[in-house]
Motif scaffolding. Structure first.
Motif: not given
Length: 166
Positions: A75-103
């Motif tokens: 009755r419900s749904h789940e959401y899964r990253l596509t290949e296009k979504g998985l390609d965003l991983y480096p963007v999120l990792v870069a934001l994580l590293h930037w946030g840990e350093k500068w905030a």
């Protein structure tokens, strides 16, 4: 809520059309960390159901995620990253590293990414030359590609004139 698309024909601008709203990046962060259901996302993020539904709809329409029947509850749904979504991983990792350093929060890192196989922390992301040297913004120059617009050409010309003056 209607999204006002960025019309600038630039890769950065077009990416922001899809993921530029901050809650969208948090939805992606949670999907990368294994959350799959609307309820789990809504509970963890604490955002309104209408805002979350809009973000998930945009990500689905853009092909970043796919909405699938939940195998545990039809009755419900789940959401899964596509290949296009998985390609965003480096963007999120870069934001994580930037946030840990500068905030930082003053108590130490909030999160460290480690490689499953070795348990060692992952290296910070960097822009690298073909031979592996780390490059900064002053080490690269934009070159208009075959899909570049007159608007992009003008931006590059302004940038290169500014560099020549310095």
């Amino acid at each position: 809520m209607t999204r006002m698309p960025i019309t600038d024909d630039c890769g950065v601008a077009q990416a922001l059309n899809v993921v530029g709203e901050w809650r969208t990046l948090l939805v992606l962060r949670n999907l990368f960390n294994g959350m799959r259901t609307f309820d789990a996302l809504q509970d963890h993020l604490g955002i309104s159901t209408s805002v979350l539904a809009a973000r998930l709809k945009t990500l689905t329409e853009e092909g970043v995620i796919e909405k699938l029947p939940n195998p545990e509850d039809g009755r419900s749904h789940e959401y899964r990253l596509t290949e296009k979504g998985l390609d965003l991983y480096p963007v999120l990792v870069a934001l994580l590293h930037w946030g840990e350093k500068w905030a930082p929060n003053g108590r130490g890192p909030r999160l460290t990414l480690v490689e499953r196989e070795t348990g060692l922390p992952v290296q910070k992301l960097a822009v690298k030359a073909q031979d592996g040297r780390i490059l900064g913004p002053r080490d690269v120059t934009p070159v208009l590609g075959p899909g570049g617009s007159d608007h992009m050409r003008a931006m590059i010309e302004r940038w290169t004139k500014k560099e020549k003056k310095q």
